[in-house]
Design an enzyme around this catalytic site. Structure first.
Site, PDB file in Angstrom:
ATOM      1  N   GLU A   1       3.768   4.698   8.904  1.00  0.00           N
ATOM      2  CA  GLU A   1       5.072   4.999   8.273  1.00  0.00           C
ATOM      3  C   GLU A   1       5.866   6.017   9.101  1.00  0.00           C
ATOM      4  OE1 GLU A   1       3.041   5.746   4.388  1.00  0.00           O
ATOM      5  OE2 GLU A   1       4.786   4.687   3.609  1.00  0.00           O
ATOM      6  N   ALA A   3      -2.245   9.616   5.879  1.00  0.00           N
ATOM      7  CA  ALA A   3      -2.236  10.853   5.106  1.00  0.00           C
ATOM      8  C   ALA A   3      -3.683  11.340   5.014  1.00  0.00           C
ATOM      9  CB  ALA A   3      -1.675  10.581   3.708  1.00  0.00           C
TER      10      ALA A   3
END
Ligand code: COA
Length: 261
Positions: A115, A67
């Site tokens: 992820e 992120a």
């Protein structure tokens, strides 16, 4: 939607490549990038001409390095749950998609990048790929489904080690762990192998492939009885024209021509 952070290209075989395209930031998943990815996956749901999808990162160095940490200063205890749920929702959309989606991991797949690979139906990697969940280094944990999917895929001991130490593993180690199906020498070879696999799957009955995806996903949902879901899905496939075509083609010693009906 016009994408600022994605490149989307569909070839003549109906294989779509979605490239996360922020190479100067190692393709970090900003909120805007995540929004664009969600939109791109929605388009896949709506387009039957897309036979398979490859998600990869721009350049040779990174798939997605996580992120976007520069946006973390905006996160606090009050809005963090929504932040996590937003990512979880996007990745669940990938996981549940009946069009097969492969992560072509061409370098760092860290944090949210790792992820993202876990939400795809398969992972292939270049030899220089590195996988890791380094969130503990920032005082947090994976929030886009990683604690659940990583544990499901590689088992709790190895998942704990990766998430609690923040260490990265190489492509070869990821293959040993069962995280990666194939390790390829170059990015070109990686994309070619992904395409080859998706074209093979594309020749099978699409409805049956979608049911396989649903049955596999049922494994991770404690509220679902996977065996019941499998029996229902099996029955569902048996009601399709493609089942008649598949068994007729076998008897007639010819290749089946599946239509998705
Ligand atoms: N978020 C925002 N920017 C990121 C980023 C991320 N997750 N990962 C890398 N970048 C940026 C760097 O800040 C740098 O930007 P700059 O040139 O404007 O300074 C650029 O991408 C290149 O990264 P850099 O750190 O210089 O490359 P490196 O080869 O030295 O190191 C990594 C590569 C992947 C080891 C390192 O970038 C890193 O640790 N990234 C963060 C990984 C992480 O913790 N991810 C989980 C987030 S929850």
């Amino acid at each position: 939607m016009i994408y600022q952070n994605l490149l989307v290209d569909t070839d003549d075989n109906g294989i779509q490549t979605i490239t996360i395209n922020r190479p100067d930031k190692l393709n970090a998943l900003s909120l805007e990038t995540l929004k664009e990815l969600k939109d791109a996956v929605h388009q896949v749901y709506d387009d039957e001409t897309i036979k398979g999808v490859i998600i990869t990162g721009s350049g040779e160095k990174a798939f997605v390095a996580g992120a976007d940490i520069t946006e973390f200063s905006e996160i606090n205890e009050l809005n963090a749950r929504k932040f996590a749920e937003n990512g979880q929702e996007t990745f669940k959309l990938i996981e549940d998609c009946h069009t097969p989606i492969i992560a072509a991991v061409n370098g760092f797949a860290l944090g949210g990048g790792c992820e993202l690979t876990l939400a795809c139906h398969m992972r292939l990697a270049t030899a220089n790929a590195k996988f890791g969940q380094p969130e503990v280094n920032l005082g947090i944990i994976p929030g886009y489904g990683g604690t659940q999917r990583l544990t499901r895929i590689i088992g709790s001991g190895k998942a704990f080690e990766l998430m609690a130490t923040g260490n990265t593993i190489s492509a070869d180690e990821a293959e040993e762990y069962g995280l990666v199906n194939y390790v390829c020498e170059s990015k070109d070879a990686l994309l070619a192998k992904c395409e080859e696999i998706l074209l093979t799957i594309g020749k099978k009955a699409p409805h049956a492939v979608g049911q396989v995806i649903d049955c596999i996903n049922a494994v991770s949902d404690p509220e679902k009885n996977g065996f019941q879901i499998e029996a229902n899905a099996f029955a569902n496939c048996c009601g399709t024209e493609d089942f008649i075509e598949g068994r007729t083609a076998f008897i007639e010693k010819r290749a089946p021509n599946f239509t998705g009906k």
